[in-house]
Design a protein around this motif. Structure first.
Motif, short mmCIF file in Angstrom:
data_model
loop_
_atom_site.label_atom_id
_atom_site.label_comp_id
_atom_site.label_asym_id
_atom_site.label_seq_id
_atom_site.Cartn_x
_atom_site.Cartn_y
_atom_site.Cartn_z
N LEU A 1 -13.06 1.76 5.59
CA LEU A 1 -13.97 0.81 4.96
C LEU A 1 -15.08 0.39 5.92
O LEU A 1 -16.27 0.39 5.57
N ALA A 2 -14.71 0.03 7.16
CA ALA A 2 -15.71 -0.41 8.14
C ALA A 2 -16.65 0.72 8.52
O ALA A 2 -17.86 0.53 8.67
N ASP A 3 -16.10 1.94 8.64
CA ASP A 3 -16.91 3.10 8.99
C ASP A 3 -17.92 3.40 7.88
O ASP A 3 -19.11 3.65 8.14
N ALA A 4 -17.48 3.35 6.63
CA ALA A 4 -18.38 3.64 5.51
C ALA A 4 -19.51 2.61 5.42
O ALA A 4 -20.66 2.96 5.15
N ALA A 5 -19.18 1.35 5.67
CA ALA A 5 -20.21 0.30 5.61
C ALA A 5 -21.26 0.50 6.68
O ALA A 5 -22.47 0.36 6.42
N MET A 6 -20.84 0.84 7.89
CA MET A 6 -21.80 1.06 8.96
C MET A 6 -22.64 2.31 8.70
O MET A 6 -23.87 2.31 8.90
N ARG A 7 -22.02 3.38 8.23
CA ARG A 7 -22.78 4.60 7.97
C ARG A 7 -23.80 4.40 6.85
O ARG A 7 -24.92 4.94 6.91
N GLU A 8 -23.45 3.63 5.85
CA GLU A 8 -24.41 3.33 4.78
C GLU A 8 -25.60 2.55 5.34
O GLU A 8 -26.75 2.81 4.96
N ALA A 9 -25.33 1.61 6.26
CA ALA A 9 -26.41 0.83 6.86
C ALA A 9 -27.31 1.71 7.73
O ALA A 9 -28.55 1.56 7.71
N ILE A 10 -26.72 2.62 8.48
CA ILE A 10 -27.52 3.52 9.33
C ILE A 10 -28.37 4.44 8.47
O ILE A 10 -29.55 4.71 8.79
N ASP B 1 -5.88 -0.86 -3.25
CA ASP B 1 -6.51 -1.87 -4.07
C ASP B 1 -7.48 -2.66 -3.20
O ASP B 1 -7.06 -3.26 -2.20
N PRO B 2 -8.79 -2.69 -3.51
CA PRO B 2 -9.75 -3.34 -2.61
C PRO B 2 -9.51 -4.83 -2.43
O PRO B 2 -9.70 -5.37 -1.35
N ILE B 3 -9.08 -5.51 -3.50
CA ILE B 3 -8.81 -6.94 -3.38
C ILE B 3 -7.57 -7.17 -2.52
O ILE B 3 -7.57 -8.01 -1.61
N GLY B 4 -6.54 -6.40 -2.77
CA GLY B 4 -5.34 -6.53 -1.96
C GLY B 4 -5.60 -6.18 -0.51
O GLY B 4 -5.06 -6.83 0.41
N LEU B 5 -6.43 -5.17 -0.28
CA LEU B 5 -6.78 -4.79 1.08
C LEU B 5 -7.50 -5.93 1.80
O LEU B 5 -7.19 -6.24 2.96
N GLU C 1 -0.96 3.05 7.55
CA GLU C 1 -1.68 3.25 6.30
C GLU C 1 -2.74 2.17 6.10
O GLU C 1 -3.88 2.46 5.70
N PHE C 2 -2.38 0.93 6.41
CA PHE C 2 -3.34 -0.17 6.32
C PHE C 2 -4.50 0.06 7.29
O PHE C 2 -5.67 -0.13 6.93
N MET D 1 0.81 -1.22 0.00
CA MET D 1 0.00 0.00 0.00
C MET D 1 0.84 1.27 0.00
O MET D 1 0.36 2.34 -0.20
N THR D 2 2.14 1.11 0.28
CA THR D 2 3.00 2.28 0.32
C THR D 2 3.00 3.00 -1.02
O THR D 2 3.16 2.39 -2.07
N GLY D 3 2.80 4.33 -0.97
CA GLY D 3 2.85 5.12 -2.19
C GLY D 3 1.56 5.15 -2.97
O GLY D 3 1.49 5.76 -4.02
N ARG D 4 0.50 4.47 -2.47
CA ARG D 4 -0.77 4.47 -3.20
C ARG D 4 -1.76 5.35 -2.45
O ARG D 4 -1.93 5.26 -1.25
#
Length: 542
Positions: free
Chosen positions: A220-229, A8-12, A212-213, A1-4
């Protein structure tokens, strides 16, 4: 992830799964090396990896998920006392302060640093229920200091060496020092696995740290929860419930859930004042057992970490049973904290009827502790972790003998019998205990324990649902209440200390879950299946 700039969602996901696997491996190490059945058989623990600021990045997928939800706040407080620049490789800090850690003294939390190439890059954390923590009485205490040894954040290891004074002081104040120390060493072994796997992770992906990771998976986790709320209609949703309480006086929980856009606030204003009895739930425990039920309700699919809970706020007035002030007794804090899932789901039932479940008979869980000596005079202590029935949902019957909102289990009866002289005569589903409904509540169970020794055995019951059974939803009926009856026919209070006489037995009936929907709408084939399985035959009321 360094320098990006954009990971990458799959790599993440691959990396996230690898760190989660590391915590699972560490948990397995703890289970295989623990001395007590509480960890080994009943899963009363958690394991997490955290970033340099103490925010969870990966959490073990077994153990108690709500414990993982409060490890970040625990680490934050520990880091205030021991700043990042004061840690050495091989350090270990422990605490069981209920206002910092998991809510009562038997749970000992442990934090260790993760160093990579000479730099502090993160922390490993565990919390596990100790087989003993001293104290004069598990129920007679009217303040915290009588419930056991209070451990403020202290170094148990410094640079890999045991702080002998801390160890000696702790073990001098517990009844089962060998088991207590054995479990602490099992926690330390789990930390060693976490540290090793985290360093391998950084080496394999050519990273210098976890920051960075961590930022990426938290976002990612925050966005998923906020979308659900955001998918829940804005508004304030309310509920209230009563528990058996203490000495014939019920305790009361008021719950208001406010949804505004992508944020959700839970407020327990109006709940009972704190009591001089062990059912008080510290605010961190109240937060954990509010956030976790909301997580599984709103966003069950996304793996959890610190980011999962950023959109959730929990408030409770100071001095109440959901936010007591020191030194309130808190040993049985789960008798209040576990009920919060019921209050939350009852409140949200009008807007999320397809997702909530009715009250579970194991919310709160019924725990039974046996302690004494065998015929040769050897001391033993055994905590029975057994499960009641879960509440039904609109879609399905409740699960029988399944823990919720905790994740503990009774474990193997053989292991329990090996660790004590007690004999388990029977362990079976409790017929007729699930609440009626279009979808039936999960069944509780019946466990009979016999004392074959020539000595009396102390029996401590920590439970509820004796007078306030698990409620149904949408017209569903309540589950059967819990109870305990001696072989003499004497009924024992579920909040009591008594003796199991030589040759005597106790029959413990665990509560059933609430039903969902009108019982008259249950399909005939399901009624017949229940009858053929013996699920609906009423048990002897004795």
């Amino acid at each position: 992830m360094t320098g990006r700039s954009t990971p990458d969602p799959i790599g993440l996901e691959v990396r996230w799964d690898r760190l989660a696997a590391a915590t699972d491996e560490a948990a397995t190490t703890m289970l295989r090396t623990a001395f007590s059945t509480i960890i080994r058989e009943s899963n009363d623990y958690t394991v997490v990896l955290m970033d340099r600021r103490g925010r969870t990045v990966a959490e073990s997928r077994a153990g108690i998920p709500a414990f993982a939800a409060l490890m970040s706040s625990l680490a934050e407080l520990v880091l205030r006392r021991f700043p990042a620049d004061q840690w050495l490789d091989g350090d270990c800090v422990i605490t069981n302060d209920p206002w910092i850690a998991t809510g009562h003294l038997p749970d000992i939390a442990m934090i260790t640093p993760v160093f990579h190439r000479g730099s502090l890059v993160g922390f490993a954390g565990t919390a596990a229920h100790s087989p003993d923590i001293g104290g004069t009485s598990t129920l007679g205490a009217t303040d915290l200091l009588a419930e056991g040894v209070l451990i403020p954040p202290l170094r148990l290891f410094r640079g890999g060496r045991v702080e002998q004074g801390v160890k000696d002081l702790l073990l001098a104040n517990v009844r089962l020092p060998e088991e207590v120390w054995g479990d602490l060493e099992a926690q330390a072994a789990a930390h060693a696995v976490c540290r090793r796997r985290a360093r391998e992770f950084l080496d394999d992906f050519d990273e210098t740290g976890l920051e960075e990771f961590a930022e990426a998976v938290h976002a990612l986790a925050d966005a998923a929860m906020r979308e659900a709320i955001a998918a829940v209609p804005d508004g304030v949703y309310r509920s209230c419930l009563d528990a058996d309480g203490v000495q014939g006086r019920p305790t009361h929980i008021e719950c208001a859930v406010e949804v505004r856009g992508e944020d959700i606030t839970v407020d327990y204003a109006g709940s009972s004042r704190q009591v001089p009895f062990a059912v008080n739930s510290t605010l961190n425990y109240t937060r954990a057992y509010s956030m976790y039920p909301l997580k599984v309700l709103l966003d069950p699919a996304t793996r959890t970490n610190w980011g999962s809970y950023r959109a959730i706020r929990v408030r409770a007035p100071e001095g109440t049973i959901v936010n007591p002030t020191f030194p309130a007794p808190v040993l049985a804090r789960h008798l209040t904290g576990h009920l919060l899932s019921c209050a939350l789901y009852q409140a949200l039932a009008p807007v999320l009827p397809d997702r909530v479940i009715a009250d579970s008979g194991g919310a709160p869980a019924l725990r039974v502790r046996f302690a004494g000596q065998d015929d040769d005079g050897r001391p033993f202590g055994l905590m029975l972790f057994a499960n009641a029935g879960m509440g039904a949902s609109r879609a399905s019957d409740g699960l029988s003998t399944t823990a919720f909102p905790t994740n503990s289990g009774v474990g193997g009866i053989e292991a329990l019998e090996v660790s004590s002289p007690l004999r388990f005569v029977r362990k079976e589903l409790r017929a007729g205990s699930g609440g009626s409904g279009r979808r039936r509540g999960g069944l509780g169970q019946v466990i009979e324990v016999h004392n074959p020794t020539r000595r009396p055995v102390q029996m401590v019951l920590l439970g509820d649902r004796e007078h306030h059974p698990a409620l149904g939803l949408a017209g569903g009926g309540p589950g059967a209440p819990a109870r305990a009856v001696l072989s003499t026919g004497e009924r024992v209070s579920l909040k009591s200390i008594s003796e199991l006489a030589p040759g005597a037995s106790v029959v413990i009936s665990f509560a059933g879950g609430g039903g969902f929907g009108d019982p008259q709408e249950r399909e005939p084939e399901l009624r017949l299946a229940d009858e053929l399985a013996g699920y609906t035959i009423e048990e002897d009321s004795a």
